[in-house]
Design a protein around this motif. Sequence first.
Motif, PDB file in Angstrom:
ATOM      1  N   ARG A 279       0.838  -1.194   0.000  1.00 23.48           N
ATOM      2  CA  ARG A 279       0.000   0.000   0.000  1.00 23.48           C
ATOM      3  C   ARG A 279       0.877   1.248   0.000  1.00 23.48           C
ATOM      4  NH1 ARG A 279      -3.054  -3.305  -1.064  1.00 23.48           N
ATOM      5  NH2 ARG A 279      -5.076  -3.859  -0.139  1.00 23.48           N
ATOM      6  N   LEU A 280       0.380   2.289  -0.675  1.00 22.16           N
ATOM      7  CA  LEU A 280       1.009   3.598  -0.628  1.00 22.16           C
ATOM      8  C   LEU A 280       0.257   4.446   0.376  1.00 22.16           C
ATOM      9  CD1 LEU A 280       2.780   5.969  -1.597  1.00 22.16           C
ATOM     10  CD2 LEU A 280       1.112   6.352  -3.429  1.00 22.16           C
ATOM     11  N   LEU A 281       0.962   4.881   1.414  1.00 18.56           N
ATOM     12  CA  LEU A 281       0.385   5.771   2.410  1.00 18.56           C
ATOM     13  C   LEU A 281       0.920   7.173   2.153  1.00 18.56           C
ATOM     14  CD1 LEU A 281      -1.180   6.350   5.045  1.00 18.56           C
ATOM     15  CD2 LEU A 281       0.909   5.738   6.302  1.00 18.56           C
ATOM     16  N   HIS A 282       0.012   8.088   1.902  1.00 16.53           N
ATOM     17  CA  HIS A 282       0.368   9.482   1.590  1.00 16.53           C
ATOM     18  C   HIS A 282      -0.040  10.350   2.772  1.00 16.53           C
ATOM     19  CE1 HIS A 282      -0.243  13.187  -1.291  1.00 16.53           C
ATOM     20  NE2 HIS A 282       0.581  13.438  -0.288  1.00 16.53           N
ATOM     21  N   LEU A 283       0.963  10.924   3.458  1.00 20.16           N
ATOM     22  CA  LEU A 283       0.711  11.835   4.572  1.00 20.16           C
ATOM     23  C   LEU A 283       1.051  13.258   4.141  1.00 20.16           C
ATOM     24  CD1 LEU A 283       2.309   9.852   7.557  1.00 20.16           C
ATOM     25  CD2 LEU A 283      -0.045   9.749   6.700  1.00 20.16           C
ATOM     26  N   GLN A 284       0.338  14.216   4.712  1.00 20.60           N
ATOM     27  CA  GLN A 284       0.615  15.618   4.417  1.00 20.60           C
ATOM     28  C   GLN A 284       0.802  16.375   5.725  1.00 20.60           C
ATOM     29  OE1 GLN A 284      -2.361  18.365   2.408  1.00 20.60           O
ATOM     30  NE2 GLN A 284      -0.855  18.153   0.782  1.00 20.60           N
ATOM     31  N   THR A 285       1.889  17.138   5.788  1.00 18.50           N
ATOM     32  CA  THR A 285       2.169  17.927   6.982  1.00 18.50           C
ATOM     33  C   THR A 285       1.406  19.239   6.935  1.00 18.50           C
ATOM     34  OG1 THR A 285       4.027  19.200   6.091  1.00 18.50           O
ATOM     35  CG2 THR A 285       4.509  16.986   6.904  1.00 18.50           C
ATOM     36  N   PRO A 286       1.249  19.929   8.083  1.00 21.72           N
ATOM     37  CA  PRO A 286       0.660  21.272   8.055  1.00 21.72           C
ATOM     38  C   PRO A 286       1.559  22.220   7.256  1.00 21.72           C
ATOM     39  CG  PRO A 286       0.760  20.392  10.301  1.00 21.72           C
ATOM     40  CD  PRO A 286       1.576  19.481   9.448  1.00 21.72           C
ATOM     41  N   ARG A 287       0.982  23.264   6.706  1.00 23.11           N
ATOM     42  CA  ARG A 287       1.768  24.244   5.949  1.00 23.11           C
ATOM     43  C   ARG A 287       2.820  24.916   6.822  1.00 23.11           C
ATOM     44  NH1 ARG A 287      -0.043  25.455   0.948  1.00 23.11           N
ATOM     45  NH2 ARG A 287      -2.122  24.724   0.378  1.00 23.11           N
ATOM     46  N   SER A 288       2.526  25.057   8.089  1.00 22.18           N
ATOM     47  CA  SER A 288       3.430  25.775   8.990  1.00 22.18           C
ATOM     48  C   SER A 288       4.455  24.870   9.668  1.00 22.18           C
ATOM     49  CB  SER A 288       2.609  26.502  10.061  1.00 22.18           C
ATOM     50  OG  SER A 288       1.835  25.574  10.809  1.00 22.18           O
ATOM     51  N   HIS A 289       4.420  23.583   9.385  1.00 17.94           N
ATOM     52  CA  HIS A 289       5.345  22.662  10.070  1.00 17.94           C
ATOM     53  C   HIS A 289       5.661  21.495   9.140  1.00 17.94           C
ATOM     54  CE1 HIS A 289       6.444  20.639  14.180  1.00 17.94           C
ATOM     55  NE2 HIS A 289       7.477  20.831  13.389  1.00 17.94           N
ATOM     56  N   ARG A 290       6.712  21.633   8.368  1.00 20.36           N
ATOM     57  CA  ARG A 290       7.084  20.622   7.392  1.00 20.36           C
ATOM     58  C   ARG A 290       8.183  19.731   7.956  1.00 20.36           C
ATOM     59  NH1 ARG A 290       5.948  23.476   2.164  1.00 20.36           N
ATOM     60  NH2 ARG A 290       4.780  25.320   2.781  1.00 20.36           N
ATOM     61  N   LEU A 291       8.308  18.540   7.393  1.00 20.28           N
ATOM     62  CA  LEU A 291       9.332  17.607   7.862  1.00 20.28           C
ATOM     63  C   LEU A 291      10.635  17.857   7.114  1.00 20.28           C
ATOM     64  CD1 LEU A 291      10.054  15.121   9.625  1.00 20.28           C
ATOM     65  CD2 LEU A 291       9.555  13.727   7.600  1.00 20.28           C
ATOM     66  N   ARG A 292      11.659  18.167   7.859  1.00 15.42           N
ATOM     67  CA  ARG A 292      12.988  18.322   7.275  1.00 15.42           C
ATOM     68  C   ARG A 292      13.728  16.996   7.428  1.00 15.42           C
ATOM     69  NH1 ARG A 292      18.006  21.932   9.482  1.00 15.42           N
ATOM     70  NH2 ARG A 292      19.342  21.689   7.662  1.00 15.42           N
ATOM     71  N   PHE A 293      14.127  16.395   6.300  1.00 18.82           N
ATOM     72  CA  PHE A 293      14.811  15.104   6.329  1.00 18.82           C
ATOM     73  C   PHE A 293      15.720  15.004   5.123  1.00 18.82           C
ATOM     74  CE2 PHE A 293      11.147  14.493   3.665  1.00 18.82           C
ATOM     75  CZ  PHE A 293      11.507  13.542   2.720  1.00 18.82           C
ATOM     76  N   LEU A 294      16.584  13.994   5.134  1.00 16.24           N
ATOM     77  CA  LEU A 294      17.456  13.725   4.011  1.00 16.24           C
ATOM     78  C   LEU A 294      16.949  12.499   3.262  1.00 16.24           C
ATOM     79  CD1 LEU A 294      20.990  14.254   5.621  1.00 16.24           C
ATOM     80  CD2 LEU A 294      19.545  15.911   4.434  1.00 16.24           C
ATOM     81  N   ALA A 295      17.158  12.473   1.962  1.00 18.42           N
ATOM     82  CA  ALA A 295      16.744  11.323   1.156  1.00 18.42           C
ATOM     83  C   ALA A 295      17.379  10.065   1.720  1.00 18.42           C
ATOM     84  CB  ALA A 295      17.153  11.524  -0.291  1.00 18.42           C
ATOM     85  N   GLY A 296      16.564   8.997   1.863  1.00 25.81           N
ATOM     86  CA  GLY A 296      17.042   7.725   2.381  1.00 25.81           C
ATOM     87  C   GLY A 296      16.762   7.510   3.850  1.00 25.81           C
ATOM     88  N   GLN A 297      16.352   8.566   4.570  1.00 25.88           N
ATOM     89  CA  GLN A 297      16.115   8.425   6.004  1.00 25.88           C
ATOM     90  C   GLN A 297      14.728   7.841   6.292  1.00 25.88           C
ATOM     91  OE1 GLN A 297      17.286  12.497   7.520  1.00 25.88           O
ATOM     92  NE2 GLN A 297      18.631  11.229   8.800  1.00 25.88           N
ATOM     93  N   SER A 298      14.526   7.436   7.555  1.00 30.12           N
ATOM     94  CA  SER A 298      13.277   6.833   8.000  1.00 30.12           C
ATOM     95  C   SER A 298      12.654   7.677   9.099  1.00 30.12           C
ATOM     96  CB  SER A 298      13.523   5.411   8.522  1.00 30.12           C
ATOM     97  OG  SER A 298      14.094   4.591   7.525  1.00 30.12           O
ATOM     98  N   VAL A 299      11.359   7.437   9.350  1.00 28.16           N
ATOM     99  CA  VAL A 299      10.650   8.095  10.449  1.00 28.16           C
ATOM    100  C   VAL A 299       9.770   7.065  11.140  1.00 28.16           C
ATOM    101  CG1 VAL A 299      10.629  10.373   9.341  1.00 28.16           C
ATOM    102  CG2 VAL A 299       8.718   8.796   8.979  1.00 28.16           C
ATOM    103  N   THR A 300       9.351   7.386  12.353  1.00 30.79           N
ATOM    104  CA  THR A 300       8.394   6.557  13.086  1.00 30.79           C
ATOM    105  C   THR A 300       7.011   7.153  12.927  1.00 30.79           C
ATOM    106  OG1 THR A 300      10.048   5.857  14.706  1.00 30.79           O
ATOM    107  CG2 THR A 300       7.746   5.675  15.346  1.00 30.79           C
ATOM    108  N   LEU A 301       6.058   6.300  12.543  1.00 28.86           N
ATOM    109  CA  LEU A 301       4.668   6.716  12.406  1.00 28.86           C
ATOM    110  C   LEU A 301       3.881   6.204  13.604  1.00 28.86           C
ATOM    111  CD1 LEU A 301       4.008   5.923   8.618  1.00 28.86           C
ATOM    112  CD2 LEU A 301       4.991   7.986   9.641  1.00 28.86           C
TER     113      LEU A 301
END
Length: 499
Positions: A279-301
């Motif tokens: 499955r493709l899970l598409h999440l969207q952050t608030p306009r005022s708080h975006r996720l800063r990350f580097l390509a290849g990194q992971s996050v906890t949902l």
Amino acid sequence: MTHWLTVWRAAQLVGVSRGALQQQVRDGALVLTEGLLSTDELLRLYPATQLEESGLLERVASIKDEAFGKRVRERLLPSQEVLAQRLFNQTQELADVRRCLQRYHALVVALQERIYALQAQGATPLVLSGLQDFVDQGLAQALATEQADLLTVMDDMLKVMTAQVMVRPSGHEFSVEGHDTLLQAGLRAGLKLNYGCGNGTCGMCKVRVISGQVARTQTFDYPLSEAEKSQGYTLMCAHTAASSELTLELLEASGPQDIPQQQIVTQVRGVSSLAPDTRLLHLQTPRSHRLRFLAGQSVTLGLTGPGGSDLHALYPVASCPCDDRNLHFFIPRNAQDPFAQQLFSGNIKAGDAVTVWGPCGEFVLAEGHRPLVFAACDAGFAPIKSLIEHALALESAPSLSLFWLSTQPDGHFLANQCRAWSEALDPFEYELLSETDITFGTLQMARAMRTDLFDIECDFYLAGPEQFVCTLDAELRAVGIPAAQIFTNVLARPVGVLV
């Protein structure tokens, strides 16, 4: 007349990637002079007959098409205010050149009059005659009308349509097109910029303008001090380039250690099926708080599960950092992962809140200009896809190769994306392998790599289950690939935790 171009601008003009031109420089086919390319050198390697097929000329020639013209206006051209300011700067530069030429012309005319005066005073005729001939010939040559070469004309046009930004002290470059802010354009180019809210509130994207001009694109609340204003500081998220060339002073992240830990409550934008078991899970952050990350990194949902339990799962981000609001994740069916079970059972729907913690992981692109080889197994394609999109944005690698092993019938759930990359990009090639035995399939992949790549100095990026990564890593080391050129990401299973 010879015109001097940066490698970035030259690549735009001839319709090739910046990495391709940099490789030509390393091979000695092109010569840089103080970091610049001459149009003579460029036309020698890419003659005018080839320029007719370049991407830029195709775009210009197609402007007559109404649909294309509308797309250009919306996406490529800046706003009317910014366009007017860039045209004014170009006109001002042209006026300065004309004024300089007029002064030189006046100087030459004065020199001619001085020669005539010396002749009238009885100076040596032979010397004066030779000097007069020299001045006449030089003036005729300088004032002769000659057609500007194609690259010079195209470069002048590009300076109005797109702006070139140089970053100090790193020396990185990126272009600003359309209505993009400096921050959006820099992220799209793959730069590891420092920023936070993206809407002019936090001030984390503050930079100093060394040369050139900027134009404000939106209001911002962050209060710049008078001292900062006088020193040329501005916010990247609220400004764009008003001049065709801009130099900024800023600090970029050198690696994962420079990316702060964040906690963001996102919203599910959509859930779609890539394959029966993915499955493709598409999440969207608030306009005022975006996720800063580097390509290849992971996050906890994290989300609240049945009975009020907290579900947590670690997944690699499958999307590019250039679109920091829209986060994509490839979730495989996994009976031992409570988060995945909720997703496949339909209990996670559009509009639901999902908390994101992170980022984490050292599986990121290393600095360098070597060819890149990406190897994925099953859902290990998620961080690999993010790395590929980042590498394409950087345009620094001379070539990219992808090997994707599937251990299940529907494992190549984005084969069409791989095909699209291959058809659109000359330096990209891929090979899809299918094998239920993961060890045997990995050895098949190693043999395929050995045929084409082991004689080339490449960087290798491996992502997938532990058995896949360890087997391929051992095969690469066995044939002499240095450990410093092998980067690995073991996707642990199970990845879900029920709290």
